[in-house]
Write an enzyme that holds these catalytic residues in place. Structure first.
Site, PDB file in Angstrom:
ATOM      1  CG  ASP A 440    -110.024 -61.678  -4.135  1.00 34.28           C
ATOM      2  OD1 ASP A 440    -111.225 -61.122  -4.389  1.00 34.28           O
ATOM      3  OD2 ASP A 440    -109.847 -61.985  -2.977  1.00 34.28           O
ATOM      4  CG  ASP A 504    -115.301 -62.430   1.505  1.00 38.62           C
ATOM      5  OD1 ASP A 504    -114.890 -63.305   0.995  1.00 38.62           O
ATOM      6  OD2 ASP A 504    -114.217 -61.389   1.489  1.00 38.62           O
TER       7      ASP A 504
HETATM    8  C1  DGJ Z   1    -111.731 -61.511  -0.371  1.00 37.54           C
HETATM    9  C2  DGJ Z   1    -112.147 -62.783  -0.848  1.00 37.54           C
HETATM   10  O1  DGJ Z   1    -113.401 -62.805  -1.011  1.00 37.54           O
HETATM   11  C3  DGJ Z   1    -111.654 -63.938   0.421  1.00 37.54           C
HETATM   12  O2  DGJ Z   1    -112.175 -65.163   0.319  1.00 37.54           O
HETATM   13  C4  DGJ Z   1    -110.221 -64.131   0.393  1.00 37.54           C
HETATM   14  O3  DGJ Z   1    -109.539 -64.407  -0.712  1.00 37.54           O
HETATM   15  C5  DGJ Z   1    -109.538 -62.517   0.710  1.00 37.54           C
HETATM   16  N1  DGJ Z   1    -109.939 -61.861  -0.261  1.00 37.54           N
HETATM   17  C6  DGJ Z   1    -108.264 -62.669   0.500  1.00 37.54           C
HETATM   18  O4  DGJ Z   1    -107.539 -61.399   0.588  1.00 37.54           O
END
Ligand code: DGJ
Length: 700
Positions: A440, A504
């Site tokens: 991430d 997301d």
């Molecule tokens: C952002 C990501 O896009 C999510 O899928 C998840 O992993 C969160 N961060 C976790 O902090």
């Protein structure tokens, strides 16, 4: 002396370049060019206008003021104020097959540039450049942009804008005199990054018309430009956006510019997508094994992690047929929420008294692979790492950059920080059976200094190096590029990763658009697409399981939902959808993506057609209610016109919600020629908004 000229060409496009008065010139990039081209130079020679140079000038590929060019130059830089203007001469011109490599030198400015252009069989043009300092003093490079000429039929541009949970919204506008610039200054490509910059005609659609696309293979700061000069000359370009002083070439040092990957198509935006997808699929590092059906536990448990909870999820996942389970953010030292722990990549015994091995064994014993989340470039001030090494963050002077999600960015250009991240993550991978990591990157880079100098380029190169090293040390490891969803989806990082977290936003309705436009460049097998919870966590919207399942099918499919809450009917649907995905993934992941020019703005019709046109799967998606009773017929283009096909509607995760007493009869099966299917089509059912179903098409 014979002309130094190269015509690179495929059935799809051509590029004609030649050396004129020592300058390298791209005379044409676009539609295929064949036959007698001996007099193209004469044909292109312009009038001498009033109030103009006495002889026509051409800036060449370097677009130099010394050659009378008045637009934005290709190269900007200086040697402590001198060497500010260049006049490069071609010293070597090499044409072999579908490639040309040209060396240019300016002995006064003491610079050498090697430019290479290569056109592959899909019509994808790869453009590289390396700039070398031949002098004895440092050369400050301010900008290097790859440029391509655009004909005047290209009268519009299409690029993409976005934000968290709403990535890649198309913006289309007319080209006018001046320069249209799309900057990316986040230090990662960003939610607002334009995955491609596309010039097109006002008539170009998904299926028809000309388009000229460029995509910069870079995950740091970048810029796209479309320029139209007062004299009608037009061009499209892109390059790295360098911060002040970021590249100072020492004597003999070389700057390698990020690659520009471009496509011309006269088969509309789908033609562009198809060329990009095929080009990407032929890379040696392209994921080969079937894309495992994934359960990401983030939206199921967030930071509430425990062996007990995970075992319950895994039991249901195994029953459904999940092949990979991913433990997301929250597994490591002191990370009980998003305020602490980033930087300390060690297992937290408070949460994992038996380490991670026991839960991984439980998952593996169920026949499922295990994946783990990292965010290696980041650090929370509340972490052991920051307490010991506060100097390891990207920063300028004694300023600390503003916090974003309670975190700062580690300076991976700093050897100590780089090794810390590499060794800690590598130790976890070495000690466990981990098939995949989700990496991430949840914040932007600002004031990102490395030892008093701008550090974004160095940071970008460091993460590429780190990914390559992890893959080298841990054979078969797959990496997902995630950045708060889709903020690091680009053709730079693609060579180091196997999957992108597309967004997301798991709301299927929102996802339709995000996936539609991300697949303009990235093939579906690299796009993570999950069935989210019944009530979307981002939008709060409630969507049918069938709609969520149809949407998640067109990618590297998965689930991100607390499936222990799913009732037995929902579990049954998830199971049949999982097995449908497994039977169809070879087709979904190797075919041509088709986005039909559907005449009704309330619906979308999209799908994939196998390269041999023997099989296809399409989705009809009712976005909003139609005004007319019957939505426009579903016409499927690009099939084999003379072949007969079996067409039927399929519902692996249940039927959509209809707004009719009886659905169209063809849905239970009909045969039709490819021609009839594209000209007449089949009647669209009347669906409630936010509903979708699949159409399976098989050649008889
Ligand atoms: C952002 C990501 O896009 C999510 O899928 C998840 O992993 C969160 N961060 C976790 O902090």
């Amino acid at each position: 002396m014979s002309k130094q000229r190269a015509l690179l060409g495929t059935a799809h496009s051509s590029l004609l370049c030649e050396v004129v008065d020592g300058a390298l010139l791209i005379r044409h990039w676009g539609a295929p060019l064949t036959g007698d081209i001996a007099h193209v130079e004469l044909a292109q020679r312009p009038s001498i206008a009033n109030s103009a140079f006495d002889q026509s000038q051409s800036g060449g590929i370097m677009r130099e003021s010394s050659r009378g060019f008045l637009g934005r130059p290709t190269l900007s830089g200086h040697r402590n104020g001198s060497a500010w203007s260049t006049k490069f001469e071609v010293t070597d011109f090499h044409h072999r097959g579908e490639g040309v490599a040209v060396t240019l030198r300016d002995l006064h400015a003491e610079l050498e540039i090697v430019i290479s252009l290569e056109l592959d069989s899909f019509g994808v043009l790869t453009q590289n450049a390396a700039i070398k300092n031949l002098g004895n003093s440092p050369y400050s490079l301010d900008e290097f942009i790859h440029w391509l000429p655009l004909p005047q039929e290209a009268n519009q541009t299409l690029d993409f804008a976005g934000r968290w949970s709403n990535e890649r919204n198309p913006q289309r506008r007319d080209i006018a005199t001046g320069t249209w610039i799309r900057d990316s200054r986040e230090g990662r490509s960003g939610h607002n990054f334009s995955i491609a910059d596309i010039a097109l005609t006002s008539l170009t659609t998904f299926q028809h018309g000309q388009a000229w696309a460029t995509s910069i293979a870079w995950s740091g700061n970048s810029q796209y430009l479309v320029e139209r000069l007062w004299n009608g000359e037009q061009s499209i370009g892109a390059g790295e956006l360098l911060l002040p002083g970021e590249v100072q070439l020492a004597p003999n040092e070389t700057y390698v510019a990020p690659t520009l990957i471009s496509v011309y198509s006269n088969e509309g935006l789908d033609g562009i997508a198809s060329a990009y997808h095929q080009h990407i699929r032929t890379r040696s590092m392209h994921p080969q094994r079937p894309r495992p059906l994934t359960l990401n536990m983030w939206e199921a448990i967030y930071f509430e992690q425990s062996e007990e909870k995970i075992k319950k999820l895994v039991d249901v996942a195994a029953e459904i047929g999940v092949e990979r389970v991913v433990l997301d953010d929250g597994w490591f030292h002191s990370r009980r929420n998003d305020t602490s722990g980033l930087g300390d990549w060690v297992i937290d015994p408070a949460v994992w008294p038996h380490g991670l091995s026991s839960i991984i064994k439980y998952i593996n014993d169920a026949g499922i692979e295990f994946g783990l989340w990292f965010e290696g470039e980041m650090v929370n001030p509340d972490s052991d790492l920051y307490r010991v090494h506060p100097e390891w963050i990207l920063h300028e002077g004694d300023r600390i950059p503003p916090l974003w999600r309670n975190q700062l960015v580690l300076d991976l250009g700093h050897e100590g920080a780089y090794n810390h991240v590499l060794e800690q993550t590598s130790a976890i991978l070495g000690a466990h059976n981990i098939a995949y990591i989700k990496w991430d990157h949840n914040r932007v880079l600002v004031d990102a200094g490395h030892l008093g100098k701008a550090g974004v380029r160095r940071q970008t190169q460091a993460i590429y190096r780190l990914f390559a090293e992890l893959k080298k040390r841990h054979k078969g490891l797959e990496i997902e590029s995630c950045a708060s969803g889709g903020a690091r989806v680009d053709l730079g990082v693609i060579d180091y990763v196997d999957r992108f977290w597309t967004s997301d936003n798991n709301d299927a309705l929102a996802r339709q658009n995000i996936q539609r436009w991300t697949s303009q460049v990235i093939p579906p097998e690299m796009l993570g697409t999950h069935i989210g919870p019944t009530h979307g966590h981002q939008t709060g919207r409630t969507l049918e399981l069938s709609m969520r399942a149809v949407t998640a099918l067109f990618g590297h499919a998965g689930i991100e939902w607390d499936i222990t809450e799913a009732d037995s009917e929902q579990r049954g649907f998830l199971k049949s959808w999982a097995s449908y995905y497994k039977t169809k993934r070879a087709l979904l992941h190797t075919s041509t993506t088709v986005r039909v020019d559907y005449p009704d703005e309330h619906g979308l019709l999209h799908g994939v057609i196998s390269r041999d046109k023997a099989k296809a799967i399409f989705a009809y998606v009712q976005l909003t209610p139609t005004v007319a009773v019957n939505p426009a017929p579903l016409k499927i283009p690009n099939l084999d016109r003379d072949a007969t096909y079996d067409i039927k509607a399929v519902f692996p995760a249940g039927e959509p919600r209809y707004m009719a007493v009886k659905k169209p009869e063809w849905m239970s099966g009909i045969t039709m020629s490819g021609s009839a299917l594209s000209v007449i089509g089949v009647t669209a059912p009347i669906l409630a908004p936010a509903n979708a179903f699949l159409i399976e098409i098989t050649k008889l």
